[in-house]
Design an enzyme around this catalytic site. Structure first.
Site, short mmCIF file in Angstrom:
data_model
loop_
_atom_site.label_atom_id
_atom_site.label_comp_id
_atom_site.label_asym_id
_atom_site.label_seq_id
_atom_site.Cartn_x
_atom_site.Cartn_y
_atom_site.Cartn_z
N ASP A 127 38.63 29.61 35.56
CA ASP A 127 39.75 29.97 36.42
C ASP A 127 40.97 30.09 35.52
O ASP A 127 41.44 29.09 34.98
CB ASP A 127 39.97 28.91 37.50
CG ASP A 127 41.13 29.23 38.43
OD1 ASP A 127 41.90 30.15 38.14
OD2 ASP A 127 41.28 28.52 39.44
N TYR B 36 52.94 42.88 41.43
CA TYR B 36 51.86 43.40 40.61
C TYR B 36 52.36 44.20 39.40
O TYR B 36 52.04 43.88 38.25
CB TYR B 36 50.90 44.26 41.43
CG TYR B 36 49.77 44.80 40.60
CD1 TYR B 36 48.74 43.97 40.17
CD2 TYR B 36 49.75 46.15 40.18
CE1 TYR B 36 47.72 44.46 39.36
CE2 TYR B 36 48.74 46.64 39.39
CZ TYR B 36 47.73 45.79 38.98
OH TYR B 36 46.73 46.26 38.17
N LYS C 249 52.35 43.15 35.18
CA LYS C 249 51.70 43.91 34.12
C LYS C 249 52.70 44.39 33.07
O LYS C 249 52.37 44.52 31.89
CB LYS C 249 50.95 45.10 34.72
CG LYS C 249 49.75 44.71 35.58
CD LYS C 249 48.69 43.96 34.79
CE LYS C 249 47.42 43.77 35.59
NZ LYS C 249 46.33 43.10 34.83
#
Length: 240
Positions: A56, A160, A164
């Site tokens: 994880d 999101y 990135k």
């Protein structure tokens, strides 16, 4: 035999990348949060050069245990593909998205990559030609996001895309730190690929996406480092 660790490798692009590296003669550590799903993936691949690693990326204890488990079978790691990622809860309107939602995405897509990379750095440094592939997105590009003519210009998010973009910045910094070593460190965007991640709304195939990741995982000594490549540009460089 060279060895590769792929996070989030039980399905989608990570799974197909594992298949392609196995076909290229690599031993592949399939890392995923659910060991049972990892075992199912390994069975589907049907190759003996596989080990399933419970991992994880948001849990440091889990990352350390994975490092210890892999360290019991090898003294080096040739490839690290930081593929695990999440989109996060929607909508992600910048003015209203709860910080908890944003932090959750960053924990996986940004901090998770840093934690995994740092914990496995000693095994990577033991390899002759170590490769790190950080799986990014076209939505990470600030240059493209500022261009109204870009096809994805309206696709803005509070979590999101920014996660990135941060990953790209980390990739660039890490590559610079390792510039005088055999390391090759790159950010690679597999493109808008049809997977569970986007409810199979993507237009690209997992085979094509994985081929790009595998290409940078297997770079020759004269290959690029500290760059950002995208399938949306036929595997060529993308603007930061």
């Amino acid at each position: 035999m060279k060895k590769a660790l792929i996070t989030g490798a039980n399905k989608g692009i990570g799974f197909e990348t594992a298949r392609q590296l196995l076909n290229a003669g690599y031993f592949v550590y399939i890392a995923c949060r659910d060991a049972a799903k990892g075992a199912e993936a390994a069975a589907q691949l049907g190759n003996t050069n596989i080990a399933v690693i419970p991992l994880d990326v948001t849990n440091m204890d889990s990352i350390i245990e994975a490092r210890e488990q892999i360290g019991r079978t090898t003294s080096q790691l040739d490839v690290l593909i930081n593929n695990a990622g999440i989109r996060g809860q929607l909508p992600q309107t910048p003015s209203t998205a709860p910080q908890a939602f944003i932090r959750e995405v960053f924990e996986t897509n940004f901090f998770g990559v840093i934690n995994v990379t740092q914990v496995f750095m000693d095994l990577l440094k033991a390899a002759e030609q170590p490769r790190i592939v950080n799986v990014t997105s076209g939505l990470a590009s600030l240059t493209l996001h500022s261009d109204p003519a870009w096809v994805y210009y309206p696709v803005k998010s509070a979590a999101y895309g920014p996660s990135k973009t941060a990953l790209n910045a980390y990739t660039l910094a890490l590559a610079y730190e390792l510039r005088d070593t055999p390391f090759k460190v790159n950010a690679v965007d597999p493109g808008y690929t049809a997977t569970d991640f986007n409810n199979h709304s993507g237009t690209g195939s997992v085979e094509n996406a994985a081929a790009l990741l595998a290409r940078f995982a297997m770079l020759e000594a004269d290959g690029p480092t500290g760059k950002y490549f995208s399938n949306d540009r036929n595997g060529e460089e993308s603007p930061w």
